[in-house]
Enzyme design. Sequence first.
Site, PDB file in Angstrom:
ATOM      1  CD  GLU A 190      -2.408   1.358   2.766  1.00  0.00           C
ATOM      2  OE1 GLU A 190      -3.233   2.268   2.933  1.00  0.00           O
ATOM      3  OE2 GLU A 190      -2.091   0.546   3.659  1.00  0.00           O
TER       4      GLU A 190
ATOM      5  CB  CYS B  33      -5.460  -0.288   4.603  1.00  0.00           C
ATOM      6  SG  CYS B  33      -5.044  -0.049   6.346  1.00  0.00           S
TER       7      CYS B  33
ATOM      8  CE  LYS C  48      -8.512   2.427   2.973  1.00  0.00           C
ATOM      9  NZ  LYS C  48      -7.485   2.667   4.003  1.00  0.00           N
TER      10      LYS C  48
END
Length: 536
Positions: free
Chosen positions: A295, A413, A360
């Site tokens: 990430e 995440c 995201k």
Amino acid sequence: MTRRGVLSRIASGIILAWGWKRAVIALLAGALSSLAMEPFNAWPVLFITFPIAVWLIDGSAAGKRRGVPAAAMAGWWFGFGYFVPGLYWIGYAFLVDADTFAWLLPAAICGLPAYLALFTALGFALARLLWRPDSLRILSLAVSLTISEWLRGHLLTGFPWNAFGYALTEPLVLAQSISVIGIWGLTLLTVAIFASPAVLIDGGTNTRRRWAVPAMALGVLAAMTVFGGIRLKLSPTQLVDNVRLRIMQPNLPQDARFNYSAKADVMQKYLSLSDRSTGPKSTGVRDVSLLIWPESAFPFFLSREADAMAQIAELLPKGTVLLTGAVRPPELPPGRRITRAYNSIYAIDHDGSILSVYDKLHLVPFGEFLPYQNLMEKIGFVQLTKVQGGFLSGVARHNLELPNAPPLLPLICYEAIFPDEIAIGNNRPGWMLNLTNDGWFGISSGPYQHLQQARMRAIEQGLPLVRAANTGVSAVIDPVGRIVAELGLGVEGVLDSGLPAPVAPTIYARVGELPAAVLVALVMMLVLLRKRPPGS
């Protein structure tokens, strides 16, 4: 004195405890319960702590202490005790830039648990409303805590971390039930099973009837074990043909990941690690179909750095695709200053072209954005990533199509901890990819808990999950939750593996939370109907 006599004396002491003694009992029971989670997996302790929860609620109905507030207060102390040792590792994130954030450490370690404990308080309070002095109070507690845990996972962006059901996800045979009833259904079973010994102190019943409830609970546990064993046996790990993965785990310190002046060193480390030979027959990156980096891997906007994109193109042989996390700037008119960005995943081809992008969706509060962002910034607050204005949220979750591998569902995440957000529908991918940076949390229990929850998404969906983490744990997980390959916490290196093939869509993948909702509704009906006076 008989064993039942000893147990009855202990239970009576808990039921009659009041004031600070009652708070301490609840606090210690909650703290002991946290040992049921990763990395300890000592779930038998719940056979002690959940009966204590039952007796605490019994105590709220004793004499002049009758009332929902007393049960709620016991629940709050239980929850606070559970969340402080279970989530202590969040404090590490505030020490990455200690000069700026260390003063917030007490709020991180105690403030978040104090807030989350409100949901446990709600569960105890609801259980008290449904309470009755017989074995059905076990189900009252189970259904009430399931509802409150579901609310914890959804309200105010949600945070379902360490939901009680995760206690029964290790060993792997027990976790297979999640493929049918999901984590919320498993939470209901977990509370009911472990709270069942509380009825052993009940008076007015013979020994056989007192033991019937714990026996049924153990029967459910045995049935889960049999089901899980059969499912694991019928689902051996199989690999997708002609797909080889290489996961690069750089184990970079957090300050390097946000330091633009370190960009050359960061790129050099990524390039050298990615092409590392792992054995006498290895030819480095030329052996792999998909190279995977973690990430937000760069301290710069990757797509705006022509030199970095050229280095990636030089690294990748023809037919190899790079999947990497990166901070992505929004499209802006020429000359407009960039103040916000996306946390994204890029798929990059061997010629340096960007094949596809995912932004995201579910951002981390206080990490990637602040509630009331503009107001908070005006009074001097910033989130941990220090991105002015906070990160932007993506538009929709979608598969990433690849030229050399099955399509994948991207998760960045902690998106991997939200089971009902992985709505696949008819466009089922071949696997899931979770890029994360657990380096925020040091060498602690946090990364292990994160890994375990990501594993459950694989079991729920019947899809393999590949996880790339900056500091670990990086892993390749098959569709029934087996860890095929892993690179441990705090290790620098690369992980080579095949890509596990999916299994048929699970019941959970087909109908989502419906089985759990039906289970909750049936238990609630049983409790409510039995509460009715005779003849009503």
